[in-house]
Design a protein around this motif. Structure first.
Motif, PDB file in Angstrom:
ATOM      1  N   CYS A  46       0.821  -1.217   0.000  1.00 47.65           N
ATOM      2  CA  CYS A  46       0.000   0.000   0.000  1.00 47.65           C
ATOM      3  C   CYS A  46       0.850   1.261   0.000  1.00 47.65           C
ATOM      4  CB  CYS A  46      -0.934   0.008   1.208  1.00 47.65           C
ATOM      5  SG  CYS A  46      -2.118  -1.338   1.203  1.00 47.65           S
ATOM      6  N   ALA A  47       1.994   1.238   0.648  1.00 49.63           N
ATOM      7  CA  ALA A  47       2.800   2.454   0.804  1.00 49.63           C
ATOM      8  C   ALA A  47       4.019   2.505  -0.111  1.00 49.63           C
ATOM      9  CB  ALA A  47       3.249   2.581   2.250  1.00 49.63           C
ATOM     10  N   VAL A  48       4.337   1.415  -0.774  1.00 46.10           N
ATOM     11  CA  VAL A  48       5.568   1.372  -1.564  1.00 46.10           C
ATOM     12  C   VAL A  48       5.535   2.359  -2.728  1.00 46.10           C
ATOM     13  CG1 VAL A  48       4.937  -0.510  -3.144  1.00 46.10           C
ATOM     14  CG2 VAL A  48       7.300  -0.209  -2.470  1.00 46.10           C
ATOM     15  N   SER A  49       4.366   2.608  -3.302  1.00 42.51           N
ATOM     16  CA  SER A  49       4.284   3.544  -4.425  1.00 42.51           C
ATOM     17  C   SER A  49       4.625   4.965  -3.977  1.00 42.51           C
ATOM     18  CB  SER A  49       2.897   3.493  -5.061  1.00 42.51           C
ATOM     19  OG  SER A  49       1.916   3.852  -4.116  1.00 42.51           O
ATOM     20  N   THR A  50       4.243   5.338  -2.775  1.00 45.16           N
ATOM     21  CA  THR A  50       4.569   6.675  -2.253  1.00 45.16           C
ATOM     22  C   THR A  50       6.081   6.813  -2.082  1.00 45.16           C
ATOM     23  OG1 THR A  50       2.455   6.748  -1.083  1.00 45.16           O
ATOM     24  CG2 THR A  50       4.137   8.298  -0.373  1.00 45.16           C
ATOM     25  N   ILE A  51       6.725   5.787  -1.561  1.00 47.74           N
ATOM     26  CA  ILE A  51       8.174   5.832  -1.356  1.00 47.74           C
ATOM     27  C   ILE A  51       8.893   5.955  -2.698  1.00 47.74           C
ATOM     28  CG2 ILE A  51      10.179   4.564  -0.465  1.00 47.74           C
ATOM     29  CD1 ILE A  51       8.197   5.625   1.691  1.00 47.74           C
ATOM     30  N   LYS A  52       8.509   5.139  -3.669  1.00 47.43           N
ATOM     31  CA  LYS A  52       9.134   5.212  -4.994  1.00 47.43           C
ATOM     32  C   LYS A  52       8.913   6.576  -5.625  1.00 47.43           C
ATOM     33  CE  LYS A  52       9.071   0.319  -6.150  1.00 47.43           C
ATOM     34  NZ  LYS A  52       8.544  -0.717  -7.033  1.00 47.43           N
ATOM     35  N   ARG A  53       7.733   7.122  -5.425  1.00 48.51           N
ATOM     36  CA  ARG A  53       7.406   8.430  -5.996  1.00 48.51           C
ATOM     37  C   ARG A  53       8.269   9.530  -5.385  1.00 48.51           C
ATOM     38  NH1 ARG A  53       1.908  11.522  -5.573  1.00 48.51           N
ATOM     39  NH2 ARG A  53       2.316  13.110  -7.107  1.00 48.51           N
ATOM     40  N   ILE A  54       8.508   9.460  -4.079  1.00 48.74           N
ATOM     41  CA  ILE A  54       9.360  10.449  -3.406  1.00 48.74           C
ATOM     42  C   ILE A  54      10.768  10.411  -3.998  1.00 48.74           C
ATOM     43  CG2 ILE A  54      10.510  10.982  -1.206  1.00 48.74           C
ATOM     44  CD1 ILE A  54       7.861  10.177   0.170  1.00 48.74           C
ATOM     45  N   TYR A  55      11.316   9.218  -4.168  1.00 56.35           N
ATOM     46  CA  TYR A  55      12.662   9.085  -4.735  1.00 56.35           C
ATOM     47  C   TYR A  55      12.691   9.588  -6.180  1.00 56.35           C
ATOM     48  CZ  TYR A  55      14.954   6.644  -0.920  1.00 56.35           C
ATOM     49  OH  TYR A  55      15.553   6.340   0.278  1.00 56.35           O
ATOM     50  N   THR A  56      11.672   9.286  -6.958  1.00 54.93           N
ATOM     51  CA  THR A  56      11.621   9.730  -8.351  1.00 54.93           C
ATOM     52  C   THR A  56      11.543  11.250  -8.442  1.00 54.93           C
ATOM     53  OG1 THR A  56      10.516   7.672  -8.946  1.00 54.93           O
ATOM     54  CG2 THR A  56      10.390   9.465 -10.541  1.00 54.93           C
ATOM     55  N   ILE A  62      13.293  17.950  -7.723  1.00 54.77           N
ATOM     56  CA  ILE A  62      12.330  18.631  -6.862  1.00 54.77           C
ATOM     57  C   ILE A  62      12.848  18.613  -5.424  1.00 54.77           C
ATOM     58  CG2 ILE A  62       9.938  18.637  -6.056  1.00 54.77           C
ATOM     59  CD1 ILE A  62       9.199  17.174  -8.666  1.00 54.77           C
ATOM     60  N   SER A  63      12.763  19.739  -4.739  1.00 58.76           N
ATOM     61  CA  SER A  63      13.277  19.835  -3.373  1.00 58.76           C
ATOM     62  C   SER A  63      12.391  19.057  -2.400  1.00 58.76           C
ATOM     63  CB  SER A  63      13.346  21.295  -2.933  1.00 58.76           C
ATOM     64  OG  SER A  63      12.047  21.809  -2.763  1.00 58.76           O
ATOM     65  N   ALA A  64      12.937  18.796  -1.223  1.00 61.23           N
ATOM     66  CA  ALA A  64      12.199  18.039  -0.205  1.00 61.23           C
ATOM     67  C   ALA A  64      10.944  18.791   0.236  1.00 61.23           C
ATOM     68  CB  ALA A  64      13.101  17.749   0.986  1.00 61.23           C
ATOM     69  N   SER A  65      11.034  20.093   0.391  1.00 65.27           N
ATOM     70  CA  SER A  65       9.850  20.853   0.822  1.00 65.27           C
ATOM     71  C   SER A  65       8.791  20.885  -0.277  1.00 65.27           C
ATOM     72  CB  SER A  65      10.237  22.268   1.247  1.00 65.27           C
ATOM     73  OG  SER A  65      10.850  22.954   0.178  1.00 65.27           O
ATOM     74  N   ALA A  66       9.215  20.940  -1.539  1.00 63.07           N
ATOM     75  CA  ALA A  66       8.246  20.915  -2.638  1.00 63.07           C
ATOM     76  C   ALA A  66       7.579  19.542  -2.740  1.00 63.07           C
ATOM     77  CB  ALA A  66       8.930  21.265  -3.953  1.00 63.07           C
ATOM     78  N   ILE A  67       8.336  18.484  -2.470  1.00 62.64           N
ATOM     79  CA  ILE A  67       7.766  17.130  -2.457  1.00 62.64           C
ATOM     80  C   ILE A  67       6.734  17.029  -1.341  1.00 62.64           C
ATOM     81  CG2 ILE A  67       8.268  14.687  -2.021  1.00 62.64           C
ATOM     82  CD1 ILE A  67      11.035  15.175  -3.319  1.00 62.64           C
ATOM     83  N   ALA A  68       7.070  17.547  -0.161  1.00 64.29           N
ATOM     84  CA  ALA A  68       6.144  17.510   0.971  1.00 64.29           C
ATOM     85  C   ALA A  68       4.867  18.281   0.645  1.00 64.29           C
ATOM     86  CB  ALA A  68       6.807  18.077   2.218  1.00 64.29           C
ATOM     87  N   ASP A  69       5.021  19.448   0.040  1.00 68.41           N
ATOM     88  CA  ASP A  69       3.846  20.256  -0.329  1.00 68.41           C
ATOM     89  C   ASP A  69       2.965  19.510  -1.321  1.00 68.41           C
ATOM     90  OD1 ASP A  69       4.726  22.260   1.318  1.00 68.41           O
ATOM     91  OD2 ASP A  69       5.627  23.451  -0.305  1.00 68.41           O
ATOM     92  N   LYS A  70       3.581  18.878  -2.312  1.00 71.08           N
ATOM     93  CA  LYS A  70       2.821  18.142  -3.331  1.00 71.08           C
ATOM     94  C   LYS A  70       2.060  16.969  -2.708  1.00 71.08           C
ATOM     95  CE  LYS A  70       3.403  16.467  -8.040  1.00 71.08           C
ATOM     96  NZ  LYS A  70       2.411  17.340  -8.617  1.00 71.08           N
ATOM     97  N   ALA A 106      10.567  14.923   7.072  1.00 74.43           N
ATOM     98  CA  ALA A 106      10.069  13.551   6.873  1.00 74.43           C
ATOM     99  C   ALA A 106      10.509  13.020   5.512  1.00 74.43           C
ATOM    100  CB  ALA A 106       8.551  13.518   6.985  1.00 74.43           C
ATOM    101  N   VAL A 107      10.459  13.873   4.500  1.00 70.99           N
ATOM    102  CA  VAL A 107      10.899  13.464   3.157  1.00 70.99           C
ATOM    103  C   VAL A 107      12.390  13.170   3.168  1.00 70.99           C
ATOM    104  CG1 VAL A 107      11.166  14.251   0.768  1.00 70.99           C
ATOM    105  CG2 VAL A 107       9.033  14.696   1.993  1.00 70.99           C
ATOM    106  N   ILE A 108      13.177  14.027   3.807  1.00 67.85           N
ATOM    107  CA  ILE A 108      14.628  13.814   3.876  1.00 67.85           C
ATOM    108  C   ILE A 108      14.943  12.539   4.638  1.00 67.85           C
ATOM    109  CG2 ILE A 108      16.764  14.737   4.877  1.00 67.85           C
ATOM    110  CD1 ILE A 108      15.676  17.540   4.112  1.00 67.85           C
ATOM    111  N   ARG A 109      14.191  12.260   5.697  1.00 63.32           N
ATOM    112  CA  ARG A 109      14.404  11.028   6.464  1.00 63.32           C
ATOM    113  C   ARG A 109      14.206   9.809   5.571  1.00 63.32           C
ATOM    114  NH1 ARG A 109      10.394  11.309  10.073  1.00 63.32           N
ATOM    115  NH2 ARG A 109      11.298  13.192  10.917  1.00 63.32           N
ATOM    116  N   ILE A 110      13.186   9.848   4.735  1.00 62.07           N
ATOM    117  CA  ILE A 110      12.931   8.733   3.814  1.00 62.07           C
ATOM    118  C   ILE A 110      14.043   8.642   2.774  1.00 62.07           C
ATOM    119  CG2 ILE A 110      11.408   7.974   1.939  1.00 62.07           C
ATOM    120  CD1 ILE A 110       9.052   8.901   3.714  1.00 62.07           C
ATOM    121  N   LEU A 111      14.460   9.787   2.243  1.00 62.94           N
ATOM    122  CA  LEU A 111      15.478   9.795   1.191  1.00 62.94           C
ATOM    123  C   LEU A 111      16.863   9.353   1.673  1.00 62.94           C
ATOM    124  CD1 LEU A 111      14.516  13.121  -0.605  1.00 62.94           C
ATOM    125  CD2 LEU A 111      14.283  10.809  -1.530  1.00 62.94           C
ATOM    126  N   THR A 112      17.130   9.472   2.953  1.00 62.01           N
ATOM    127  CA  THR A 112      18.464   9.122   3.464  1.00 62.01           C
ATOM    128  C   THR A 112      18.497   7.798   4.221  1.00 62.01           C
ATOM    129  OG1 THR A 112      18.044  10.443   5.448  1.00 62.01           O
ATOM    130  CG2 THR A 112      19.218  11.528   3.645  1.00 62.01           C
TER     131      THR A 112
END
Length: 168
Positions: A46-56, A62-70, A106-112
């Motif tokens: 259920c959540a794997v698509s969100t994680i892949k999308r963040i990395y993509t 796209i910056s981490a704050s822009a990803i969070a906003d989106k 939160a986005v940076i935590r996922i990305l690292t």
């Protein structure tokens, strides 16, 4: 007696870490504990698509704050909200009153987090002893790192590219 018990528990947890068993109470977004073995983790479909999308999105520049906003605009549940939706017994003082939103941190935590490459990293922090509750960070040489421990969501090469992008 308490000191001896503490030493025994710490040593058993260290053995479990070295064997690649997951000993945390909660798993990061994108993974879930196996139903038949709580010390193994598997991909949460259920959540794997969100994680892949963040990395993509980060790879596209796209910056981490822009990803969070989106993600907030699209009403995609943040990791804390996703835990609540799944019924995990998770609570934090900040999330009792309002709906937790995505943040850049939160986005940076996922990305690292190396866990998404199939590498399990545990034992980053510890306490001095059972009496002192102050948490201290361990040196990276003391971390327990088990590669190819569980299915990867992000290929290692792609993860390394993202890390290089984030350093720039």
């Amino acid at each position: 007696y308490i000191r001896d018990t503490s030493v025994k528990i710490r040593s058993q947890l260290e053995v479990k870490r070295k064997k690649g068993e997951y000993i945390g109470p909660f798993v990061v977004m994108g993974y879930q504990k196996c139903k038949d073995d709580k010390h193994k983790i598997e991909i949460d479909e259920c959540a794997v698509s969100t994680i892949k999308r963040i990395y993509t999105m980060r790879f596209m520049g796209i910056s981490a704050s822009a990803i969070a906003d989106k993600l907030n605009i699209e009403n995609i549940p943040s990791p804390a909200e996703y835990r609540k939706m799944r019924g995990d017994k998770f609570s934090a003082n900040t999330q009792k009153k309002h709906i937790a939103k995505w943040t850049a941190s939160a986005v940076i935590r996922i990305l690292t987090d190396e866990i998404y490459t199939g590498t399990l990293v545990q034992g980053r922090r510890t306490t001095i002893n059972y009496k002192v509750k102050k948490i201290i960070e361990k040196d990276k040489s003391q971390w327990v790192i088990v590669e190819n421990n569980h299915p990867a969501i992000i290929p290692t090469e792609f993860f390394e590219k993202i890390q290089n992008l984030m350093k720039q």
